[in-house]
Motif scaffolding. Structure first.
Motif, PDB file in Angstrom:
ATOM      1  N   ALA A 165      12.877  88.720 -10.294  1.00 43.13           N
ATOM      2  CA  ALA A 165      12.340  90.271 -10.854  1.00 43.13           C
ATOM      3  C   ALA A 165      12.495  91.345  -9.782  1.00 43.13           C
ATOM      4  O   ALA A 165      12.894  92.494 -10.469  1.00 43.13           O
ATOM      5  N   GLU A 166      13.178  91.082  -8.786  1.00 44.61           N
ATOM      6  CA  GLU A 166      13.827  92.129  -7.973  1.00 44.61           C
ATOM      7  C   GLU A 166      15.074  92.570  -8.536  1.00 44.61           C
ATOM      8  O   GLU A 166      15.360  93.773  -8.285  1.00 44.61           O
ATOM      9  N   SER A 216       8.211 104.063 -20.771  1.00 43.03           N
ATOM     10  CA  SER A 216       7.344 103.678 -19.886  1.00 43.03           C
ATOM     11  C   SER A 216       6.016 103.786 -20.022  1.00 43.03           C
ATOM     12  O   SER A 216       5.131 103.179 -19.304  1.00 43.03           O
ATOM     13  N   ILE A 253      17.634  98.059 -13.950  1.00 44.69           N
ATOM     14  CA  ILE A 253      16.832  99.177 -14.882  1.00 44.69           C
ATOM     15  C   ILE A 253      17.332 100.654 -14.681  1.00 44.69           C
ATOM     16  O   ILE A 253      17.245 100.978 -13.495  1.00 44.69           O
ATOM     17  N   GLN A 262      13.169 103.249 -20.304  1.00 44.29           N
ATOM     18  CA  GLN A 262      13.882 102.436 -19.335  1.00 44.29           C
ATOM     19  C   GLN A 262      14.965 101.654 -20.240  1.00 44.29           C
ATOM     20  O   GLN A 262      14.679 100.888 -21.210  1.00 44.29           O
ATOM     21  N   LYS A 274      14.756  94.433 -11.485  1.00 41.81           N
ATOM     22  CA  LYS A 274      14.242  95.716 -11.131  1.00 41.81           C
ATOM     23  C   LYS A 274      15.420  96.863 -11.001  1.00 41.81           C
ATOM     24  O   LYS A 274      15.617  97.910 -11.293  1.00 41.81           O
ATOM     25  N   PHE A 284       6.498  96.167  -9.621  1.00 42.39           N
ATOM     26  CA  PHE A 284       7.642  96.724  -9.877  1.00 42.39           C
ATOM     27  C   PHE A 284       7.948  97.662 -11.114  1.00 42.39           C
ATOM     28  O   PHE A 284       8.765  98.351 -11.373  1.00 42.39           O
ATOM     29  N   PHE A 323       7.404  97.517 -14.393  1.00 43.58           N
ATOM     30  CA  PHE A 323       8.552  96.948 -15.692  1.00 43.58           C
ATOM     31  C   PHE A 323       7.850  97.698 -17.069  1.00 43.58           C
ATOM     32  O   PHE A 323       6.721  98.017 -16.965  1.00 43.58           O
TER      33      PHE A 323
END
Length: 480
Positions: free
Chosen positions: A204-205, A242, A211, A251, A208, A142, A144
């Motif tokens: 997590a999805e 990032s 963000i 981010q 994501k 993803f 992150f």
């Protein structure tokens, strides 16, 4: 308050579900005989099943407590991230044949740098994937933000000596995606269950999707030179570059509802001279709101200058009152409003006050003991920041230093030519006790050419801010 008009508004929508998976966020239809809709993981299981990301068994069960293999995990992530599993390069794992059902997914993730094999060249597609391994896969897949790892911020005692996965586990924890198996353990080497994987993946999805990424190139910059840093758990947002070394983007991760500020300064390189400039900047109010159990980020560009917190150096005594005057002595506020310090968490007592306008001030602190101290406070506008740039200086017009020993040991002292314009010095008779009165800003070194003691000089520094003078002195020896 010194304030300028808001320039424009930029809206960015971000969905996070309060960084938690809400059972009410999607309609649940019971398809698996062993997954009741009352189970805390049911929402995640059925969401992924309805999207054909995961499936159950022929007997109508899901087997939530069963483990997942590394090959199955690769297939799930490849579907989520929509990797091309057809046009792949052979990753070279000696136990993953091109005819294997999960070959395309494993190769796609390996090609993207999301997964690695074992040191002996195997991938172990049929091995149960551990909780730590799943954490690393999710972070890489993803993209992150790479939070800096800090063992002091890590609550999991069983990951602090984990060589390969402690950083990625910490990232999931910092973003609110995992809270571990207990408040102090993550169980990194335990196989992750199908139910645990479903919950972790859906969290997590959704994070994501929440963000917001700000890219230097979108502002015409080569990179981002500086930005407001937020990384604590109670912050409204987290801001993370990032890349740790080349700040081409940052981010923004929403953590909770509220409004905060964000400042960024760009770095632009002249193509001819190669010289970097840092003149361009952007300032935003970051509004994080929740709508239908989902978080929304709104970026509002602004040129505002806000009231700025001031903390004066303290003697450790209880502050009773602070008054504010102009540098010429005209009273502005007989008693300023004291508050707990937002940006100085060690000062929980109400010792801070706010300044709204740029200028030079004298702040007089009265302590509960009756003692008073005066401070110069100079506040100026720094356009790239929402807050005034504040410089402070406590008034100490005189300073006494005792070098010890006898006058004969040190002999006469020598002051540099013109030194009397910086400070006036007097010496007690037959002693090495010196009294210094500041005159103007500068530094002096007082030397004892014939000293027979360890000390052969002492340094004086006089600082001045407005009409406030601060004097300090320190002795030096020959080996200094």
């Amino acid at each position: 308050m010194f304030i300028q008009k808001v320039k424009s508004t930029l809206v960015v929508l971000a969905i996070a579900g309060s960084l938690l998976v809400s059972q009410a966020s999607a309609e649940i239809s019971s398809d698996f005989s062993d997954v009741s809709t009352t189970k805390p993981y049911a929402s995640a299981v059925y969401e992924l099943a309805n999207r054909n990301i995961i499936s159950g068994y022929e007997d109508g069960t899901f087997k939530p407590a069963a483990s997942i293999t590394r090959g199955q995990a690769a297939a799930i992530i490849a579907k989520l991230v929509k990797y091309d599993t057809k046009n792949v390069k052979d990753p070279g794992f000696k136990d993953v044949a091109s005819s294997q059902w999960s070959y395309g997914a494993i190769a796609a993730l390996a090609n993207a740098g999301v997964i690695n094999g074992y040191g002996d060249g195997r991938f172990g597609p049929n091995d149960s994937i551990t909780r730590a391994q799943m954490a690393s896969i999710l972070v890489k897949a993803f993209g992150f933000p790479p939070y800096y790892y800090s063992s002091s911020e890590n609550p999991f005692t069983d990951t602090q000596r984990l060589a390969s996965h402690q950083t990625t586990i910490n990232i999931l924890y910092k973003m609110g995606i995992t809270s571990g198996t207990t408040p102090t353990t993550f169980s990194p080497n335990a196989p992750i269950s199908r139910a645990q994987a479903a919950v972790l993946i859906t969290k997590a999805e959704k994070v994501k999707a929440s963000i917001v990424t700000l890219k230097a190139a979108d502002y015409g910059w080569n990179s981002i030179y500086s930005y407001s840093s937020y990384h604590d758990q109670d912050n409204i947002i987290h801001t993370v570059a990032s890349d740790k070394f080349n700040w081409e983007e940052i981010q923004l991760v929403p953590m909770r509802e509220g409004t905060t500020t964000l400042s960024m300064t760009g770095s632009t390189r002249d193509p001819i001279t190669g010289v970097d400039s840092h003149d361009d900047y952007r300032k935003y109010y970051v509004h994080v709101t929740k709508e239908d159990e989902q978080l929304k980020i709104t970026l509002e560009e602004s040129e505002d200058i806000l009231a700025t917190e001031v903390l004066l150096s303290s003697s450790g005594e209880q502050v009773k009152n602070i008054s504010l005057a102009t540098m010429e002595g005209e009273t502005i506020q007989q008693e300023v409003k004291l508050k707990s310090c937002d940006y100085h968490p060690l000062h929980a007592a109400p010792e801070c006050f706010s300044i709204d306008d740029p200028g030079e001030y004298i702040a007089t602190v009265q302590y509960a003991s009756g003692k008073k101290a005066r401070h110069a406070v100079a506040a100026s506008v720094y356009k790239p920041s929402f807050y005034l740039s504040v410089h402070k200086l406590e008034e100490k017009p005189t300073f006494t230093i005792d070098l010890g020993g006898t006058a004969d040991q040190f002999g006469e002292y020598v002051m540099p030519k013109g030194g009397e314009k910086i400070a006036i010095i007097s010496r007690d008779k037959n002693s090495n006790r010196f009294h210094i009165t500041g005159v103007s800003e500068g530094k002096l070194q007082i030397v004892f050419p014939n000293s027979k003691a360890a000390v052969d000089r002492f340094d004086i520094q006089v600082r001045k801010l407005g009409s406030i003078i601060n004097v300090n002195a320190s002795k030096q020896n020959e080996d200094y």
